[in-house]
Design a protein around this motif. Structure first.
Motif, mmCIF file in Angstrom:
data_model
loop_
_atom_site.group_PDB
_atom_site.id
_atom_site.type_symbol
_atom_site.label_atom_id
_atom_site.label_comp_id
_atom_site.label_asym_id
_atom_site.label_seq_id
_atom_site.Cartn_x
_atom_site.Cartn_y
_atom_site.Cartn_z
ATOM 1 N N SER A 151 0.821 -1.280 -0.117
ATOM 2 C CA SER A 151 -0.013 -0.024 -0.030
ATOM 3 C C SER A 151 0.745 1.123 0.056
ATOM 4 O O SER A 151 0.373 2.394 -0.354
ATOM 5 C CB SER A 151 -0.965 0.089 1.223
ATOM 6 N N ARG A 158 -2.642 -4.693 4.286
ATOM 7 C CA ARG A 158 -3.237 -4.730 5.705
ATOM 8 C C ARG A 158 -4.594 -3.594 5.661
ATOM 9 O O ARG A 158 -4.215 -2.496 5.139
ATOM 10 C CB ARG A 158 -2.656 -4.547 7.014
ATOM 11 N N GLY A 159 -5.673 -3.963 5.793
ATOM 12 C CA GLY A 159 -6.795 -3.055 5.748
ATOM 13 C C GLY A 159 -7.410 -2.887 4.325
ATOM 14 O O GLY A 159 -8.249 -1.940 4.267
ATOM 15 N N GLY A 160 -6.813 -3.577 3.375
ATOM 16 C CA GLY A 160 -7.529 -3.352 2.087
ATOM 17 C C GLY A 160 -6.840 -2.244 1.221
ATOM 18 O O GLY A 160 -7.539 -2.263 -0.044
ATOM 19 N N GLY A 161 -5.836 -1.688 1.519
ATOM 20 C CA GLY A 161 -4.992 -0.899 0.472
ATOM 21 C C GLY A 161 -5.231 0.589 0.829
ATOM 22 O O GLY A 161 -5.688 0.900 1.813
ATOM 23 N N THR A 220 -4.855 -6.692 -8.765
ATOM 24 C CA THR A 220 -5.836 -7.116 -7.665
ATOM 25 C C THR A 220 -5.344 -6.558 -6.367
ATOM 26 O O THR A 220 -4.046 -6.912 -6.039
ATOM 27 C CB THR A 220 -5.852 -8.636 -7.718
ATOM 28 N N ILE A 221 -6.216 -5.855 -5.483
ATOM 29 C CA ILE A 221 -5.706 -5.525 -4.253
ATOM 30 C C ILE A 221 -6.421 -6.524 -3.238
ATOM 31 O O ILE A 221 -7.762 -6.621 -3.206
ATOM 32 C CB ILE A 221 -6.285 -4.133 -4.107
ATOM 33 N N ALA A 222 -5.772 -6.938 -2.451
ATOM 34 C CA ALA A 222 -6.132 -7.936 -1.514
ATOM 35 C C ALA A 222 -6.019 -7.498 -0.146
ATOM 36 O O ALA A 222 -4.945 -7.148 0.247
ATOM 37 C CB ALA A 222 -5.324 -9.393 -1.979
ATOM 38 N N GLU A 223 -6.796 -7.852 0.721
ATOM 39 C CA GLU A 223 -6.734 -7.595 2.001
ATOM 40 C C GLU A 223 -5.798 -8.657 2.565
ATOM 41 O O GLU A 223 -6.445 -9.904 3.057
ATOM 42 C CB GLU A 223 -8.115 -7.378 2.777
ATOM 43 N N ASP A 247 -3.185 -9.448 5.797
ATOM 44 C CA ASP A 247 -2.310 -9.190 7.191
ATOM 45 C C ASP A 247 -1.458 -10.369 7.305
ATOM 46 O O ASP A 247 -1.919 -11.356 7.571
ATOM 47 C CB ASP A 247 -3.180 -8.982 8.302
ATOM 48 N N SER A 276 -6.323 -15.432 7.409
ATOM 49 C CA SER A 276 -6.593 -14.358 6.337
ATOM 50 C C SER A 276 -5.679 -14.769 5.101
ATOM 51 O O SER A 276 -6.118 -14.824 3.948
ATOM 52 C CB SER A 276 -6.693 -13.141 6.554
ATOM 53 N N TYR A 298 -7.287 -16.437 1.350
ATOM 54 C CA TYR A 298 -6.763 -15.899 0.194
ATOM 55 C C TYR A 298 -6.265 -16.803 -0.863
ATOM 56 O O TYR A 298 -6.583 -16.923 -1.924
ATOM 57 C CB TYR A 298 -6.081 -14.573 0.221
#
Length: 231
Positions: free
Chosen positions: A9, A32-35, A51-54, A56, A62, A66
């Motif tokens: 991010s 972390r937190g989705g970007g 692709t933005i991946a949440e 952590d 998590s 994914y």
């Protein structure tokens, strides 16, 4: 090539994502937190290739979820870059050190890459695959200095993990490296840093694409030009 980048991010992770996209790769930007807004703007510019991946890296559930999603979608990976890291307890003496800071550094800087490897290695099946851990010269035992205990020691341990993974993945032809990105101007590196994070990202992508091929390495710890770092 499909490239998974953790900690994407901001800072070096963001520059790695931007550089990879400009070179035509597809990127899974773990954040972390989705970007961030910056990643959203990259998405507008590059569409489905980002692709933005949440993700952590301290939360294995998590990461596993994914990885399972990618498997269901039939997606593969050509490279994994473990970039997510923390630098805490700067210039704190050993007498004043809070051991919780040490534990958290290991959670992110060492156990994070281990969790990522555990869950995603089965997807690393593309030709000329690579697994990179972003390390630091601070993790060199040869150049040890008093201070930055959590960061330095966790990066030294990360270098050991890189060596183990190199031996494990060598039969598959996967390139495994710890990479010192240089002292670069990011939130972590600070404003006094002389290096440019985008230049560092270019070097790392050159290594990934094997435009730079390190030679005669005793250990898998290099800088962005492919020169071996003292372990």
């Amino acid at each position: 090539m499909n490239i998974l980048i953790t900690g994407a991010s901001r800072g070096l992770g963001y520059e790695l994502a931007a550089e990879a996209l400009e070179r035509g790769h597809a990127v899974i930007a773990g954040a972390r937190g989705g970007g961030s807004g910056k990643l959203a703007r990259l998405s507008e510019a590059h569409g489905a290739r980002l692709t933005i991946a949440e993700l952590d890296v301290t939360d294995e559930a998590s990461i596993a979820a994914y990885a399972a999603r990618l498997k269901r979608e039939g997606r593969t990976l050509g490279a994994i870059i473990n970039n997510a890291a923390v630098l805490n307890a700067r210039e704190t003496s050993i007498e004043e050190l809070d051991m919780d800071d040490v534990v958290f550094s290991f959670e992110v800087n060492l156990y994070g890459p281990m969790r990522v490897a555990k869950q995603f290695l089965t997807l690393l099946t593309e030709e000329n695959a690579a697994f990179f851990n972003i390390s630091s010269e601070a993790g060199s035992i040869t150049k040890a200095y008093p201070g930055d205990y959590p960061y330095s020691i966790s990066k030294t341990a990360l270098n050991m993990f890189t060596e183990q993974l190199h031996r494990y993945l060598r039969p598959r032809g996967v390139q495994v490296l710890s990479i010192h990105p240089g002292w670069i101007k990011t939130d972590m590196g600070g404003e006094r840093a002389p290096g440019d994070p985008r230049s560092s990202a270019r070097g790392i992508l050159d290594l990934l694409e094997r435009r730079i091929v390190p030679k005669n390495l005793q250990f898998q710890f290099v800088d962005i030009t492919g020169q071996e770092m003292p372990i």
